[in-house]
Design an enzyme around this catalytic site. Sequence first.
Site, mmCIF file in Angstrom:
data_model
loop_
_atom_site.group_PDB
_atom_site.id
_atom_site.type_symbol
_atom_site.label_atom_id
_atom_site.label_comp_id
_atom_site.label_asym_id
_atom_site.label_seq_id
_atom_site.Cartn_x
_atom_site.Cartn_y
_atom_site.Cartn_z
ATOM 1 N NE ARG A 162 61.769 51.629 40.847
ATOM 2 C CZ ARG A 162 61.220 52.694 40.540
ATOM 3 N NH1 ARG A 162 60.025 53.081 40.370
ATOM 4 N NH2 ARG A 162 62.396 53.574 40.619
ATOM 5 C CD GLU A 172 58.040 51.746 37.708
ATOM 6 O OE1 GLU A 172 58.069 52.962 37.407
ATOM 7 O OE2 GLU A 172 58.964 51.109 38.164
ATOM 8 C CB SER A 218 41.956 32.626 41.494
ATOM 9 O OG SER A 218 41.907 32.655 42.733
#
Length: 175
Positions: A96, A99, A122
């Site tokens: 998740r 995602e 960074s």
Amino acid sequence: MENGNAREGDRVAVVKRIMAAKASSGKSYGEIAAETGLTNVYVAQLLRRQAQLKPDTAVALRQAIPDLSDELIDLMMSPPFRSYHPNIIQEPAIYRLNEAVMHFGESIKEIINEDFGDGIMSAIDFYCSVDKVQGVDGNNRVVITFDGKYLPYSEQRSQHMVSKLRHQAPSTSEQ
């Protein structure tokens, strides 16, 4: 066993020992973070051998987790092999997170470029924390903060090269 697998096997064994010391302390990542002055995510990285323990922090970590042996502290102070098991993406929480970054990533990149210019955040000069807050609807919410230094892309000009491969015009004997 090939070198990469041996290294991963060694890391897994060390992490198990470190996590056993954490469990015996009875403390959460947040409690250890508060005692050491680190973020909760960085504490987890240290304990999972994904970050290097610095000498100045070793004393505070040892106080927070008394069962960490000298051997484990020494191992934690060596540079880690930063990697992950390829199957980790299948773990639902990690899936998740990936995602969410993939879904919002293009928009985040556009905003970084609009606000800062052509560059990136960074992941080395970087801080991360996870917090639990109560939403306006009364439900618990997860807040993940990524705090990374902005790094602009540079124009690659030959006069700025400092390597042995400095740009040089070919001599007349080479033509």
